[in-house]
Enzyme design. Structure first.
Site, PDB file in Angstrom:
ATOM      1  N   SER A 161       0.843  -1.135  -0.006  1.00 23.69           N
ATOM      2  CA  SER A 161      -0.068  -0.032  -0.067  1.00 23.69           C
ATOM      3  C   SER A 161       1.101   1.190   0.064  1.00 23.69           C
ATOM      4  O   SER A 161       2.100   1.135   0.372  1.00 23.69           O
ATOM      5  CB  SER A 161      -0.905  -0.052   1.257  1.00 23.69           C
ATOM      6  OG  SER A 161      -1.576   1.389   1.385  1.00 23.69           O
ATOM      7  N   TYR A 187      -0.089  -0.165  10.483  1.00 24.43           N
ATOM      8  CA  TYR A 187      -0.252  -0.378   9.146  1.00 24.43           C
ATOM      9  C   TYR A 187       0.811  -0.281   8.152  1.00 24.43           C
ATOM     10  O   TYR A 187       1.235  -0.824   7.425  1.00 24.43           O
ATOM     11  CB  TYR A 187      -1.561   0.375   8.904  1.00 24.43           C
ATOM     12  CG  TYR A 187      -2.244  -0.122   7.319  1.00 24.43           C
ATOM     13  CD1 TYR A 187      -2.462  -1.316   7.031  1.00 24.43           C
ATOM     14  CD2 TYR A 187      -1.999   0.924   6.259  1.00 24.43           C
ATOM     15  CE1 TYR A 187      -2.746  -1.541   5.825  1.00 24.43           C
ATOM     16  CE2 TYR A 187      -2.310   0.747   5.050  1.00 24.43           C
ATOM     17  CZ  TYR A 187      -2.832  -0.504   4.700  1.00 24.43           C
ATOM     18  OH  TYR A 187      -3.362  -1.036   3.464  1.00 24.43           O
TER      19      TYR A 187
END
Length: 321
Positions: A161, A187
């Site tokens: 990501s 994350y």
């Protein structure tokens, strides 16, 4: 094709998985897609099955997996779609999956993940996002190494990501035991780990004919965003502003369809344009350039650092030992 600016393709941010897979024949190939019961995992699996691959949906919720498999069979006409239980946060589940696998594996798409989850730990004390997004996929891929090597020219696809821009892997505090927990930094660290894993797997396994690459699928409104409440969104914007730099206007949020979101995964999994290419990071169906200040695109140097990649591999082996 390879150029001085990286690997390019005729596809763009608007291309779909169906566009990318058109004309590719995967008959006789076997694929595993993790997290294939929802979001871009479904469309990744659908594209591979439609091209003739035998596809295993590796999922936590096997009932949802069965519904997805039925749908993929109906839309592709493929009977080679199966479902297997896999909980990436549970090492015993990963071991059971790899122990049950027999024969070669040509394509492994490490797609499953959690994003910006509230602070949570596995029974081993691992931070949940690092445990699921990285350690689980690391253990899975290591456990399937023999099957990948047996395939000849196998591909490992690591779904990362742009969140990797938020944080490098913080080796001194992987599990947020020494610093306040931040769901977006956790994350980001896990997504950096996804890229570093592809870098090191590509290096270590080149002699086995295995390639590994990572990608940013784009912004897609899926179940991955289930923790995105107002407070989480404000924190996200704070981190995004830090990446962009003070004074840089925040970009407008744009989203892809799930079919478009799966396109880059399918490109890395199946396109002949990627033959022999390894250890790279892609976005919008092309190799990403280095990240530039004032942007939220491109790949950060910390995600391609070969020393960090080797260290992460060693640390991951020790954690799972």
């Amino acid at each position: 094709m390879a150029t001085r600016t990286g690997i390019t393709s005729p596809f763009t941010s608007r291309s779909t998985a169906a566009d990318v897979i058109a004309g590719i024949d995967l008959t006789g190939r076997r694929a595993v897609v993790t997290g294939a019961a929802s979001g871009i995992g479904v469309e990744t699996a659908r594209a591979l099955a439609g091209a003739g691959a035998e596809v295993t949906l590796a999922v936590r919720d096997t009932a949802a997996g069965d519904r997805t498999a039925k749908d993929i069979r109906a839309t592709t006409g493929s009977e080679g779609v199966r479902v297997a239980a896999l909980d990436l946060a549970d090492p015993a589940s990963v071991r059971a999956f790899t122990a049950a696998w027999h024969g070669p594996l040509h394509i492994l798409v490490n797609n499953a993940g959690v994003m910006a989850a509230p602070e949570s730990r596995t029974p081993q004390g691992w931070e949940l996002q690092f445990a699921t997004n990285h350690l689980g996929h690391f253990a899975l891929t290591i456990g399937l190494h023999e099957a990948l090597a047996a395939a000849g020219g196998a591909r490992v696809v690591s779904v990362s990501s742009s969140g990797h821009l938020f944080s490098p892997v913080v080796f001194d505090d992987l599990h947020f035991t020494e610093r306040p927990y931040d769901p977006w930094l956790a994350y980001g660290q896990s997504k950096t780990a996804n890229v570093l894993f592809a870098v090191e797997a590509g290096r270590r396994w080149a002699t086995d004919g295995i390639t590994a690459n990572a990608l940013m699928p784009g912004g897609i409104q899926t179940n991955l965003g289930r923790y995105m409440d107002d407070a989480s969104m404000r924190l996200f914007m704070t981190h995004l502003q830090a990446v962009l730099g003070e004074g840089t206007p925040l970009p407008e949020m744009s989203f892809k369809s799930v079919e478009q979101g799966a396109a880059t995964s399918v490109l890395l999994a199946a396109s002949p344009l990627l033959d022999g290419i390894s250890g790279r990071y892609f976005e919008d169906c092309n190799e990403a350039p280095p990240h530039q200040p004032g942007t939220n695109t491109g790949v950060a140097p910390h995600a391609l650092d070969p020393e960090a990649a080797e260290r992460l591999w060693q640390v991951s082996e020790r954690l799972l030992d």
